[in-house]
Motif scaffolding. Structure first.
Motif, mmCIF file in Angstrom:
data_model
loop_
_atom_site.group_PDB
_atom_site.id
_atom_site.type_symbol
_atom_site.label_atom_id
_atom_site.label_comp_id
_atom_site.label_asym_id
_atom_site.label_seq_id
_atom_site.Cartn_x
_atom_site.Cartn_y
_atom_site.Cartn_z
ATOM 1 N N TYR A 31 0.801 -1.286 0.146
ATOM 2 C CA TYR A 31 0.217 0.047 0.026
ATOM 3 C C TYR A 31 0.738 1.309 0.060
ATOM 4 O O TYR A 31 1.931 1.254 0.695
ATOM 5 C CB TYR A 31 -0.861 0.029 1.224
ATOM 6 N N TYR A 33 0.691 5.837 -0.484
ATOM 7 C CA TYR A 33 -0.475 6.925 -0.327
ATOM 8 C C TYR A 33 0.322 8.155 -0.535
ATOM 9 O O TYR A 33 1.484 8.392 -0.409
ATOM 10 C CB TYR A 33 -0.851 7.002 1.269
ATOM 11 N N TYR A 35 -0.434 12.090 0.450
ATOM 12 C CA TYR A 35 -1.055 13.131 1.251
ATOM 13 C C TYR A 35 -0.392 14.612 0.951
ATOM 14 O O TYR A 35 0.582 14.769 0.594
ATOM 15 C CB TYR A 35 -0.705 12.900 2.838
ATOM 16 N N LEU A 45 -5.835 13.157 2.459
ATOM 17 C CA LEU A 45 -5.184 11.828 1.514
ATOM 18 C C LEU A 45 -5.522 12.308 0.084
ATOM 19 O O LEU A 45 -6.788 12.581 -0.113
ATOM 20 C CB LEU A 45 -5.972 10.789 1.712
ATOM 21 N N TYR A 48 -4.182 7.015 -3.253
ATOM 22 C CA TYR A 48 -3.738 5.909 -2.628
ATOM 23 C C TYR A 48 -3.759 4.438 -3.805
ATOM 24 O O TYR A 48 -4.261 4.792 -4.552
ATOM 25 C CB TYR A 48 -4.103 5.629 -1.618
ATOM 26 N N VAL A 50 -3.469 0.317 -3.492
ATOM 27 C CA VAL A 50 -3.396 -0.787 -2.701
ATOM 28 C C VAL A 50 -2.667 -2.203 -3.501
ATOM 29 O O VAL A 50 -2.508 -3.049 -2.891
ATOM 30 C CB VAL A 50 -4.793 -1.520 -2.402
ATOM 31 N N PHE A 90 3.534 14.509 1.419
ATOM 32 C CA PHE A 90 4.035 13.349 1.806
ATOM 33 C C PHE A 90 3.427 12.121 1.191
ATOM 34 O O PHE A 90 2.209 11.891 0.816
ATOM 35 C CB PHE A 90 3.778 13.391 3.436
ATOM 36 N N GLN A 99 1.767 3.463 8.767
ATOM 37 C CA GLN A 99 2.227 3.955 7.908
ATOM 38 C C GLN A 99 3.594 4.244 8.084
ATOM 39 O O GLN A 99 3.711 5.104 9.162
ATOM 40 C CB GLN A 99 1.280 4.976 7.251
ATOM 41 N N TYR B 36 0.560 9.626 16.207
ATOM 42 C CA TYR B 36 1.748 9.807 15.505
ATOM 43 C C TYR B 36 2.235 11.245 16.065
ATOM 44 O O TYR B 36 1.618 12.158 16.483
ATOM 45 C CB TYR B 36 1.474 10.101 14.055
ATOM 46 N N GLU B 43 8.323 14.672 8.817
ATOM 47 C CA GLU B 43 7.375 13.860 8.530
ATOM 48 C C GLU B 43 6.849 13.185 9.740
ATOM 49 O O GLU B 43 7.470 13.072 10.869
ATOM 50 C CB GLU B 43 7.759 12.510 7.515
ATOM 51 N N PRO B 44 5.427 12.652 9.728
ATOM 52 C CA PRO B 44 4.749 12.197 10.778
ATOM 53 C C PRO B 44 5.506 10.800 11.180
ATOM 54 O O PRO B 44 5.760 10.064 10.105
ATOM 55 C CB PRO B 44 3.603 11.924 10.519
ATOM 56 N N LEU B 46 5.014 7.271 13.960
ATOM 57 C CA LEU B 46 4.231 6.402 14.807
ATOM 58 C C LEU B 46 4.650 6.535 16.291
ATOM 59 O O LEU B 46 5.874 6.015 16.250
ATOM 60 C CB LEU B 46 3.955 5.013 14.268
ATOM 61 N N SER B 96 -10.786 1.368 2.111
ATOM 62 C CA SER B 96 -9.500 2.154 1.464
ATOM 63 C C SER B 96 -8.327 1.837 1.571
ATOM 64 O O SER B 96 -7.250 2.525 1.916
ATOM 65 C CB SER B 96 -9.857 3.892 1.710
ATOM 66 N N GLY B 97 -8.081 0.427 1.488
ATOM 67 C CA GLY B 97 -6.674 0.105 1.879
ATOM 68 C C GLY B 97 -6.424 0.270 3.273
ATOM 69 O O GLY B 97 -7.573 -0.153 4.071
ATOM 70 N N TYR B 98 -5.357 0.804 3.545
ATOM 71 C CA TYR B 98 -5.073 1.098 5.018
ATOM 72 C C TYR B 98 -5.109 2.418 5.184
ATOM 73 O O TYR B 98 -4.313 2.947 6.148
ATOM 74 C CB TYR B 98 -3.829 0.391 5.468
ATOM 75 N N ALA B 99 -5.763 3.186 4.273
ATOM 76 C CA ALA B 99 -5.756 4.583 4.462
ATOM 77 C C ALA B 99 -6.301 5.162 6.004
ATOM 78 O O ALA B 99 -7.102 4.468 6.539
ATOM 79 C CB ALA B 99 -6.459 5.347 3.294
ATOM 80 N N LEU B 100 -5.656 6.098 6.224
ATOM 81 C CA LEU B 100 -6.101 6.771 7.696
ATOM 82 C C LEU B 100 -6.469 8.193 7.747
ATOM 83 O O LEU B 100 -6.317 8.848 6.901
ATOM 84 C CB LEU B 100 -4.793 6.632 8.488
#
Lengths: 110, 112
Positions: A31, A33, A35, A45, A48, A50, A90, A99, B36, B43-44, B46, B96-100
């Protein structure tokens, strides 16, 4: 192991110009993404993916296109840049819900 | 209610203090939650994951209240190096996949 890398780090464009931002990851993540982060708006977002060959729209996709021709790369394109696209971009990748982010690209559109 | 809401702060605290941030979320089906950390112009990254009622890692404790739909982050014995923006993160609705979904962040400044 470089993790997630982004090129370029900085860019200044004139309105109407086009450019492509490159994101690369060496963690074999499925995956990826894109942003954008603007003051007071948080991370939003754009698009993205998959998996290789697949892309999908996120929250703010207008004015951007993406491609994922190779698993390790995710490209973000601006066909005709506008001042509203001035932002920090990003890229991130993941194999699950954690992520990993790249260092960002600071884009200014004049 | 917005997907994720945080108090933007800034929170100014002296070294050694205990500080807590709250975050509310709207997706009652969310099973995982994250904090995060983002340093200025970086960048962010975790900080903590929360999958059940809470999680603790050294000076940091995250707690989840599903009934009220909020998560909190507690930092004990604050250090100067804790100064950063803390982002509350939850998965969005749908597939959405693992979108957050990222909150706008809470700014913390720890002073000497």
């Amino acid at each position: 192991n470089a993790g997630v890398t982004q090129t370029p780090k900085f860019r200044v464009l004139k309105t109407g110009q086009s450019m492509t931002l490159l994101c690369a990851q060496d963690m074999n993540h499925e995956y990826m993404y894109w942003y954008r982060q603007d003051p007071g708006m948080g991370l939003r977002l754009i698009h993205y993916s998959v998996g290789e060959g697949t892309t999908a729209k996120g929250e703010v996709p207008d004015g951007y296109n993406v491609s994922r021709l190779k698993k390790q790369n995710f490209l973000l394109g601006l066909e005709s840049a506008a001042p509203s696209q001035t932002s920090v971009y990003f890229c991130a990748s993941s194999y699950s819900d954690t992520q990993y982010f790249g260092p960002g690209t600071r884009l200014t559109v004049l | 209610r917005k997907e994720v809401e945080q108090d933007p702060g800034p929170f100014n605290v002296p070294e050694g203090a205990t500080v807590a941030f709250n975050c509310t979320y709207s997706n009652s089906a969310s099973q995982s939650f994250f904090w995060y950390r983002q340093d200025c112009r970086k960048e962010p990254k975790l900080l903590m994951s929360v999958y059940s009622s809470g999680n603790e890692d050294g000076r940091f404790t995250a707690q989840l209240n599903r009934a009220s739909q909020y998560i909190s982050l507690l930092i004990r014995d604050s250090k100067l190096s804790d100064s950063a923006t803390y982002l509350c993160v939850v998965p969005p609705r749908g597939n959405s996949g693992y979108a957050l979904n990222f909150g706008k962040g809470t700014s913390l400044l720890v002073t000497p």
